[in-house]
Every structure is written in C-alpha cells, then in structure tokens.
Scaffold this motif. Sequence first.
Motif, PDB file in Angstrom:
ATOM      1  N   GLN A   1       0.829  -1.209   0.000  1.00 48.58           N
ATOM      2  CA  GLN A   1       0.000   0.000   0.000  1.00 48.58           C
ATOM      3  C   GLN A   1       0.861   1.256   0.000  1.00 48.58           C
ATOM      4  O   GLN A   1       0.382   2.350   0.300  1.00 48.58           O
ATOM      5  CB  GLN A   1      -0.925   0.039   1.220  1.00 48.58           C
ATOM      6  CG  GLN A   1      -2.056  -0.967   1.193  1.00 48.58           C
ATOM      7  CD  GLN A   1      -1.622  -2.290   1.776  1.00 48.58           C
ATOM      8  OE1 GLN A   1      -0.954  -2.358   2.787  1.00 48.58           O
ATOM      9  NE2 GLN A   1      -2.005  -3.379   1.121  1.00 48.58           N
ATOM     10  N   ALA A   2       2.150   1.108  -0.314  1.00 44.03           N
ATOM     11  CA  ALA A   2       3.077   2.246  -0.302  1.00 44.03           C
ATOM     12  C   ALA A   2       3.679   2.435  -1.688  1.00 44.03           C
ATOM     13  O   ALA A   2       3.730   1.510  -2.493  1.00 44.03           O
ATOM     14  CB  ALA A   2       4.183   1.992   0.721  1.00 44.03           C
ATOM     15  N   ARG A   3       4.116   3.657  -1.943  1.00 49.69           N
ATOM     16  CA  ARG A   3       4.776   3.982  -3.204  1.00 49.69           C
ATOM     17  C   ARG A   3       6.174   4.517  -2.895  1.00 49.69           C
ATOM     18  O   ARG A   3       6.351   5.712  -2.671  1.00 49.69           O
ATOM     19  CB  ARG A   3       3.967   5.015  -3.977  1.00 49.69           C
ATOM     20  CG  ARG A   3       4.599   5.344  -5.323  1.00 49.69           C
ATOM     21  CD  ARG A   3       3.740   6.211  -6.189  1.00 49.69           C
ATOM     22  NE  ARG A   3       2.538   5.440  -6.532  1.00 49.69           N
ATOM     23  CZ  ARG A   3       1.333   5.978  -6.676  1.00 49.69           C
ATOM     24  NH1 ARG A   3       1.168   7.261  -6.526  1.00 49.69           N
ATOM     25  NH2 ARG A   3       0.307   5.238  -6.997  1.00 49.69           N
ATOM     26  N   PRO A   4       7.191   3.634  -2.879  1.00 51.32           N
ATOM     27  CA  PRO A   4       8.557   4.084  -2.595  1.00 51.32           C
ATOM     28  C   PRO A   4       9.279   4.547  -3.855  1.00 51.32           C
ATOM     29  O   PRO A   4       9.102   3.983  -4.933  1.00 51.32           O
ATOM     30  CB  PRO A   4       9.219   2.825  -2.029  1.00 51.32           C
ATOM     31  CG  PRO A   4       8.472   1.695  -2.646  1.00 51.32           C
ATOM     32  CD  PRO A   4       7.072   2.183  -2.895  1.00 51.32           C
ATOM     33  N   VAL A   5      10.079   5.602  -3.704  1.00 50.37           N
ATOM     34  CA  VAL A   5      10.892   6.124  -4.792  1.00 50.37           C
ATOM     35  C   VAL A   5      12.251   6.516  -4.218  1.00 50.37           C
ATOM     36  O   VAL A   5      12.312   7.260  -3.227  1.00 50.37           O
ATOM     37  CB  VAL A   5      10.227   7.359  -5.451  1.00 50.37           C
ATOM     38  CG1 VAL A   5      11.128   7.949  -6.525  1.00 50.37           C
ATOM     39  CG2 VAL A   5       8.877   7.000  -6.034  1.00 50.37           C
ATOM     40  N   ALA A   6      13.319   6.023  -4.833  1.00 51.38           N
ATOM     41  CA  ALA A   6      14.659   6.439  -4.410  1.00 51.38           C
ATOM     42  C   ALA A   6      14.837   7.915  -4.769  1.00 51.38           C
ATOM     43  O   ALA A   6      14.539   8.324  -5.889  1.00 51.38           O
ATOM     44  CB  ALA A   6      15.718   5.584  -5.088  1.00 51.38           C
ATOM     45  N   SER A   7      15.306   8.697  -3.798  1.00 50.50           N
ATOM     46  CA  SER A   7      15.459  10.134  -4.021  1.00 50.50           C
ATOM     47  C   SER A   7      16.905  10.550  -4.275  1.00 50.50           C
ATOM     48  O   SER A   7      17.162  11.663  -4.707  1.00 50.50           O
ATOM     49  CB  SER A   7      14.918  10.907  -2.818  1.00 50.50           C
ATOM     50  OG  SER A   7      15.665  10.579  -1.660  1.00 50.50           O
ATOM     51  N   GLY A   8      17.828   9.652  -4.015  1.00 53.36           N
ATOM     52  CA  GLY A   8      19.234   9.968  -4.238  1.00 53.36           C
ATOM     53  C   GLY A   8      20.102   8.881  -3.642  1.00 53.36           C
ATOM     54  O   GLY A   8      19.626   8.025  -2.899  1.00 53.36           O
TER      55      GLY A   8
ATOM     56  N   LEU B   1       8.817   4.283  10.968  1.00 55.11           N
ATOM     57  CA  LEU B   1       8.539   4.671   9.585  1.00 55.11           C
ATOM     58  C   LEU B   1       7.086   4.404   9.207  1.00 55.11           C
ATOM     59  O   LEU B   1       6.432   5.232   8.572  1.00 55.11           O
ATOM     60  CB  LEU B   1       9.476   3.931   8.631  1.00 55.11           C
ATOM     61  CG  LEU B   1      10.966   4.226   8.801  1.00 55.11           C
ATOM     62  CD1 LEU B   1      11.797   3.267   7.960  1.00 55.11           C
ATOM     63  CD2 LEU B   1      11.283   5.668   8.464  1.00 55.11           C
ATOM     64  N   VAL B   2       6.567   3.250   9.625  1.00 52.01           N
ATOM     65  CA  VAL B   2       5.168   2.894   9.344  1.00 52.01           C
ATOM     66  C   VAL B   2       4.234   3.897  10.004  1.00 52.01           C
ATOM     67  O   VAL B   2       3.278   4.382   9.385  1.00 52.01           O
ATOM     68  CB  VAL B   2       4.863   1.463   9.819  1.00 52.01           C
ATOM     69  CG1 VAL B   2       3.366   1.189   9.819  1.00 52.01           C
ATOM     70  CG2 VAL B   2       5.589   0.445   8.944  1.00 52.01           C
ATOM     71  N   LYS B   3       4.511   4.244  11.258  1.00 46.35           N
ATOM     72  CA  LYS B   3       3.665   5.192  11.981  1.00 46.35           C
ATOM     73  C   LYS B   3       3.639   6.546  11.276  1.00 46.35           C
ATOM     74  O   LYS B   3       2.571   7.147  11.097  1.00 46.35           O
ATOM     75  CB  LYS B   3       4.168   5.358  13.414  1.00 46.35           C
ATOM     76  CG  LYS B   3       3.320   6.283  14.248  1.00 46.35           C
ATOM     77  CD  LYS B   3       3.845   6.381  15.672  1.00 46.35           C
ATOM     78  CE  LYS B   3       2.966   7.344  16.457  1.00 46.35           C
ATOM     79  NZ  LYS B   3       3.521   7.638  17.773  1.00 46.35           N
ATOM     80  N   GLU B   4       4.815   7.018  10.847  1.00 49.11           N
ATOM     81  CA  GLU B   4       4.873   8.302  10.147  1.00 49.11           C
ATOM     82  C   GLU B   4       4.094   8.243   8.828  1.00 49.11           C
ATOM     83  O   GLU B   4       3.364   9.176   8.494  1.00 49.11           O
ATOM     84  CB  GLU B   4       6.322   8.697   9.881  1.00 49.11           C
ATOM     85  CG  GLU B   4       6.469  10.064   9.268  1.00 49.11           C
ATOM     86  CD  GLU B   4       7.917  10.514   9.146  1.00 49.11           C
ATOM     87  OE1 GLU B   4       8.118  11.564   8.510  1.00 49.11           O
ATOM     88  OE2 GLU B   4       8.828   9.843   9.662  1.00 49.11           O
ATOM     89  N   LEU B   5       4.226   7.147   8.100  1.00 53.10           N
ATOM     90  CA  LEU B   5       3.495   7.009   6.843  1.00 53.10           C
ATOM     91  C   LEU B   5       1.990   7.014   7.092  1.00 53.10           C
ATOM     92  O   LEU B   5       1.241   7.686   6.382  1.00 53.10           O
ATOM     93  CB  LEU B   5       3.908   5.725   6.118  1.00 53.10           C
ATOM     94  CG  LEU B   5       3.235   5.481   4.771  1.00 53.10           C
ATOM     95  CD1 LEU B   5       3.590   6.579   3.773  1.00 53.10           C
ATOM     96  CD2 LEU B   5       3.638   4.114   4.230  1.00 53.10           C
ATOM     97  N   GLN B   6       1.547   6.308   8.116  1.00 54.70           N
ATOM     98  CA  GLN B   6       0.114   6.244   8.417  1.00 54.70           C
ATOM     99  C   GLN B   6      -0.430   7.590   8.883  1.00 54.70           C
ATOM    100  O   GLN B   6      -1.530   7.985   8.514  1.00 54.70           O
ATOM    101  CB  GLN B   6      -0.156   5.165   9.467  1.00 54.70           C
ATOM    102  CG  GLN B   6       0.034   3.766   8.930  1.00 54.70           C
ATOM    103  CD  GLN B   6      -0.073   2.700  10.008  1.00 54.70           C
ATOM    104  OE1 GLN B   6       0.247   2.927  11.168  1.00 54.70           O
ATOM    105  NE2 GLN B   6      -0.515   1.521   9.607  1.00 54.70           N
TER     106      GLN B   6
END
Length: 148
Positions: free
Chosen positions: A77-84, A110-115
């Motif tokens: 349910q997440a969309r990860p993208v490498a930023s650098g 990390l999960v808590k922040e995303l939620q």
Amino acid sequence: MTPYDMIREQLGKAVPFANHVGVELIEVGDGLGVAALDQRPETSNHIQTQHAGAMFTLGEAASGAALAGAFGPMIFQARPVASGAQISYVKIAKGRLEAHAKTERPGPELVKELQEVGKTAFDINVDIRDGEGDTVVTMTVGWHVRKA
C-alpha cells in the motif's frame, strides 16, 4: 512461509533491471535486506573486476529490500521512490559480492509516520562485501515513501 519470505519473492520479480544484472535477494527482515551478485562477464569491467554500475544496482536492490522489510505487509500500500544515493568504491571487487542494507530508523517508526502523515523520507545504509568479508563499497540511498 513468513511475510518477509513473501516480500522477498515478490521483490525478486518486481525489478526487471536488477534481475537482468543477476541480483539475488537473499534476505528481507525488519528494516534489513541482503542481496548477492555473482561476477560474470556481463557484470565485469575492462580490468576484470565487478563493474561500478553492477555494484550500484546490487546496493540499490538491497536497500529496496530493507525498505520493504521495514514496512512489512504494508509495503503493497506504499509507493517508494529512491530520491538519491551516495556511493564510495573502497576496494577493487572481484567474485561474489553481498550487500547488507539497514534502515537508519526502525520500521515501526517509519510505518507510523506514513500512516499519520501520508509520507516519510529516510536513508538506508548499505555495506557491500567481497568473499573475504571485506567492505568494497559503502552506499547510502535516500528514499521517499507515500501512501499508494
């Protein structure tokens, strides 16, 4: 089969370029990923050592595995993208390499922040080692993750 095993199997198929290079995902855990790459003519450079691009691909794949492990089943349910990324080639690399990646922050944080916020950004540190266990590459990959 554990949730981490399921994630490892899915990730192993999800990135065509890493598959093309020959990256093998070995382990996915809570905020950690381990990947390997055997040296072949296609991954070698003009001096018969592992090519820098192949090692970058190995490190990035291990960091993606660590990211997926940090988010567990929620990764779908997440969309990860490498930023650098920052990479340092420490020693000439020959033969089979293993990349060990770990998130700088714990998965539950990390999960808590995303939620709660809908997005998060963090780094993953990668140590790539040769068959003797010597570090040949150090790497940091920055990731941004949003809710899908």
